[in-house]
Motif scaffolding. Sequence first.
Motif, mmCIF file in Angstrom:
data_model
loop_
_atom_site.group_PDB
_atom_site.id
_atom_site.type_symbol
_atom_site.label_atom_id
_atom_site.label_comp_id
_atom_site.label_asym_id
_atom_site.label_seq_id
_atom_site.Cartn_x
_atom_site.Cartn_y
_atom_site.Cartn_z
ATOM 1 N N GLY A 8 0.816 -1.198 0.000
ATOM 2 C CA GLY A 8 0.000 0.000 0.000
ATOM 3 C C GLY A 8 0.850 1.248 0.000
ATOM 4 N N MET A 9 0.201 2.391 0.132
ATOM 5 C CA MET A 9 0.899 3.672 0.225
ATOM 6 C C MET A 9 1.137 3.980 1.701
ATOM 7 S SD MET A 9 -1.063 5.948 -2.690
ATOM 8 C CE MET A 9 0.165 7.254 -2.712
ATOM 9 N N PRO A 10 2.373 4.302 2.088
ATOM 10 C CA PRO A 10 2.667 4.541 3.504
ATOM 11 C C PRO A 10 1.821 5.636 4.136
ATOM 12 C CG PRO A 10 4.697 4.327 2.240
ATOM 13 C CD PRO A 10 3.576 4.385 1.247
ATOM 14 N N LEU A 11 1.290 6.542 3.328
ATOM 15 C CA LEU A 11 0.486 7.645 3.852
ATOM 16 C C LEU A 11 -0.985 7.247 4.051
ATOM 17 C CD1 LEU A 11 0.932 10.651 4.619
ATOM 18 C CD2 LEU A 11 0.303 11.253 2.277
ATOM 19 N N SER A 12 -1.396 6.135 3.499
ATOM 20 C CA SER A 12 -2.793 5.711 3.578
ATOM 21 C C SER A 12 -3.201 5.417 5.015
ATOM 22 C CB SER A 12 -3.008 4.453 2.729
ATOM 23 O OG SER A 12 -4.181 3.769 3.122
ATOM 24 N N PRO A 13 -4.298 5.996 5.501
ATOM 25 C CA PRO A 13 -4.743 5.704 6.869
ATOM 26 C C PRO A 13 -5.033 4.227 7.096
ATOM 27 C CG PRO A 13 -5.902 7.621 5.997
ATOM 28 C CD PRO A 13 -5.155 7.027 4.855
ATOM 29 N N GLU A 30 7.719 -5.104 6.083
ATOM 30 C CA GLU A 30 8.117 -4.074 5.126
ATOM 31 C C GLU A 30 6.891 -3.609 4.368
ATOM 32 O OE1 GLU A 30 10.161 -5.282 1.464
ATOM 33 O OE2 GLU A 30 10.140 -7.345 2.241
ATOM 34 N N ILE A 31 6.868 -2.317 4.076
ATOM 35 C CA ILE A 31 5.783 -1.771 3.259
ATOM 36 C C ILE A 31 6.225 -1.816 1.800
ATOM 37 C CG2 ILE A 31 4.444 0.285 2.688
ATOM 38 C CD1 ILE A 31 4.424 1.030 5.597
ATOM 39 N N VAL A 32 5.449 -2.515 0.999
ATOM 40 C CA VAL A 32 5.718 -2.601 -0.437
ATOM 41 C C VAL A 32 4.840 -1.549 -1.112
ATOM 42 C CG1 VAL A 32 5.687 -4.071 -2.469
ATOM 43 C CG2 VAL A 32 6.150 -5.071 -0.205
ATOM 44 N N PRO A 33 5.454 -0.514 -1.685
ATOM 45 C CA PRO A 33 4.654 0.599 -2.225
ATOM 46 C C PRO A 33 3.719 0.172 -3.353
ATOM 47 C CG PRO A 33 6.972 1.216 -1.993
ATOM 48 C CD PRO A 33 6.902 -0.264 -1.795
ATOM 49 N N VAL A 34 2.499 0.663 -3.284
ATOM 50 C CA VAL A 34 1.518 0.495 -4.356
ATOM 51 C C VAL A 34 1.014 1.896 -4.667
ATOM 52 C CG1 VAL A 34 -0.673 -0.530 -5.062
ATOM 53 C CG2 VAL A 34 0.856 -1.801 -3.532
ATOM 54 N N ALA A 40 -1.628 1.441 -9.954
ATOM 55 C CA ALA A 40 -0.946 0.174 -9.675
ATOM 56 C C ALA A 40 -1.851 -0.812 -8.939
ATOM 57 C CB ALA A 40 0.317 0.435 -8.855
ATOM 58 N N HIS A 41 -2.827 -0.276 -8.194
ATOM 59 C CA HIS A 41 -3.729 -1.141 -7.429
ATOM 60 C C HIS A 41 -4.769 -1.842 -8.306
ATOM 61 C CE1 HIS A 41 -5.530 2.737 -7.962
ATOM 62 N NE2 HIS A 41 -6.664 2.409 -7.368
ATOM 63 N N LYS A 42 -4.816 -1.470 -9.572
ATOM 64 C CA LYS A 42 -5.764 -2.096 -10.494
ATOM 65 C C LYS A 42 -5.056 -3.018 -11.496
ATOM 66 C CE LYS A 42 -9.251 0.160 -8.695
ATOM 67 N NZ LYS A 42 -10.267 -0.521 -7.852
ATOM 68 N N GLN A 43 -3.761 -3.186 -11.333
ATOM 69 C CA GLN A 43 -2.992 -4.032 -12.238
ATOM 70 C C GLN A 43 -3.099 -5.503 -11.819
ATOM 71 O OE1 GLN A 43 -1.664 -2.734 -15.071
ATOM 72 N NE2 GLN A 43 -2.773 -0.936 -14.282
ATOM 73 N N PRO A 44 -2.944 -6.419 -12.782
ATOM 74 C CA PRO A 44 -3.144 -7.845 -12.493
ATOM 75 C C PRO A 44 -2.315 -8.384 -11.336
ATOM 76 C CG PRO A 44 -3.034 -7.480 -14.858
ATOM 77 C CD PRO A 44 -2.694 -6.169 -14.214
ATOM 78 N N ASP A 45 -1.073 -7.922 -11.197
ATOM 79 C CA ASP A 45 -0.240 -8.482 -10.125
ATOM 80 C C ASP A 45 -0.786 -8.111 -8.749
ATOM 81 O OD1 ASP A 45 0.402 -5.825 -10.543
ATOM 82 O OD2 ASP A 45 2.533 -6.069 -10.113
ATOM 83 N N PHE A 46 -1.315 -6.886 -8.603
ATOM 84 C CA PHE A 46 -1.888 -6.522 -7.309
ATOM 85 C C PHE A 46 -3.254 -7.155 -7.110
ATOM 86 C CE2 PHE A 46 -4.312 -3.933 -4.322
ATOM 87 C CZ PHE A 46 -3.460 -3.999 -3.226
ATOM 88 N N LEU A 47 -4.011 -7.323 -8.177
ATOM 89 C CA LEU A 47 -5.339 -7.920 -8.055
ATOM 90 C C LEU A 47 -5.273 -9.370 -7.604
ATOM 91 C CD1 LEU A 47 -7.102 -6.361 -11.174
ATOM 92 C CD2 LEU A 47 -7.454 -5.768 -8.773
ATOM 93 N N ASN A 50 -5.456 -8.544 -3.823
ATOM 94 C CA ASN A 50 -6.780 -8.055 -3.447
ATOM 95 C C ASN A 50 -7.599 -7.875 -4.718
ATOM 96 O OD1 ASN A 50 -9.096 -6.770 -2.628
ATOM 97 N ND2 ASN A 50 -8.075 -5.260 -1.341
ATOM 98 N N PRO A 51 -8.523 -8.778 -4.978
ATOM 99 C CA PRO A 51 -9.292 -8.711 -6.226
ATOM 100 C C PRO A 51 -10.174 -7.476 -6.341
ATOM 101 C CG PRO A 51 -10.204 -10.373 -4.740
ATOM 102 C CD PRO A 51 -8.901 -9.933 -4.148
ATOM 103 N N PHE A 52 -10.359 -6.748 -5.209
ATOM 104 C CA PHE A 52 -11.143 -5.519 -5.253
ATOM 105 C C PHE A 52 -10.284 -4.302 -5.609
ATOM 106 C CE2 PHE A 52 -13.611 -8.298 -2.445
ATOM 107 C CZ PHE A 52 -14.842 -8.244 -3.073
ATOM 108 N N GLY A 53 -8.969 -4.515 -5.722
ATOM 109 C CA GLY A 53 -8.090 -3.433 -6.139
ATOM 110 C C GLY A 53 -8.002 -2.300 -5.150
ATOM 111 N N GLN A 54 -7.965 -2.635 -3.852
ATOM 112 C CA GLN A 54 -7.853 -1.621 -2.808
ATOM 113 C C GLN A 54 -6.699 -1.978 -1.878
ATOM 114 O OE1 GLN A 54 -11.844 -1.995 -1.166
ATOM 115 N NE2 GLN A 54 -12.537 -0.206 -2.306
ATOM 116 N N ILE A 55 -6.125 -0.952 -1.260
ATOM 117 C CA ILE A 55 -5.058 -1.177 -0.293
ATOM 118 C C ILE A 55 -5.627 -1.045 1.117
ATOM 119 C CG2 ILE A 55 -3.209 -0.413 -1.825
ATOM 120 C CD1 ILE A 55 -3.268 2.302 -0.352
#
Length: 221
Positions: A8-13, A30-34, A40-47, A50-55
């Motif tokens: 996810g994004m480190p700034l995300s609540p 470790e935080i892996v940036p998305v 990037a959250h809607k790309q196949p590797d992240f889906l 999370n198939p909903f494309g959210q962090i």
Amino acid sequence: MAPLKLYGMPLSPNVVRVATVLNEKGLDFEIVPVDLTTGAHKQPDFLTLNPFGQIPALVDGDEVLFESRAINRYIASKYASEGTDLLPATASAAKLEVWLEVESHHFYPNASPLVFQLLVRPLLGGAPDAAVVDKHAEQLAKVLDVYEAHLARNKYLAGDEFTLADANHASYLLYLSKTPKAGLVAARPHVKAWWEAIVARPAFQKTVAAIPLPPPPSSSA
């Protein structure tokens, strides 16, 4: 043990919500940036995470989880013997469950729009929607009045001990404190004392230190 991976994004609540619990447990992660700005959250590797494309999403060995509150429950349960016991037997289990639900159904739905309007939109170059701010500030005030009455009789939400219910509030309380509506907490002495107790926790201080918070706007003399 290999470090857990928090995507996810480190700034995300919501990412900060999970980091709060990971740090309370003293777990290596470790935080892996998305980068949401590039989709990037809607790309196949992240889906695949999370198939909903959210962090956020969490990878713990073969376990892949999403939804920050579910992730936190998993961490608190699987790593019960590590760090802070966030589901202590001495706490009221009934109160714990009630206030976990209150956070997701009453606190978050009002704190989140305020944080977005007052903190996120200005960072993106936009202006807050005053009507949205007024609506959710009024509603959150009513919610926090309930908290004030409850915290007058309890140090933490489930009793005298810090639990998962308190931890799940921490990220949005932090971001709310960075907005012009910080007074919603400060004006309620028992809510304020509860928030100050959370802030003083070394694990939460570690969490906050890792957040790339933007500097406050400079004021002219």
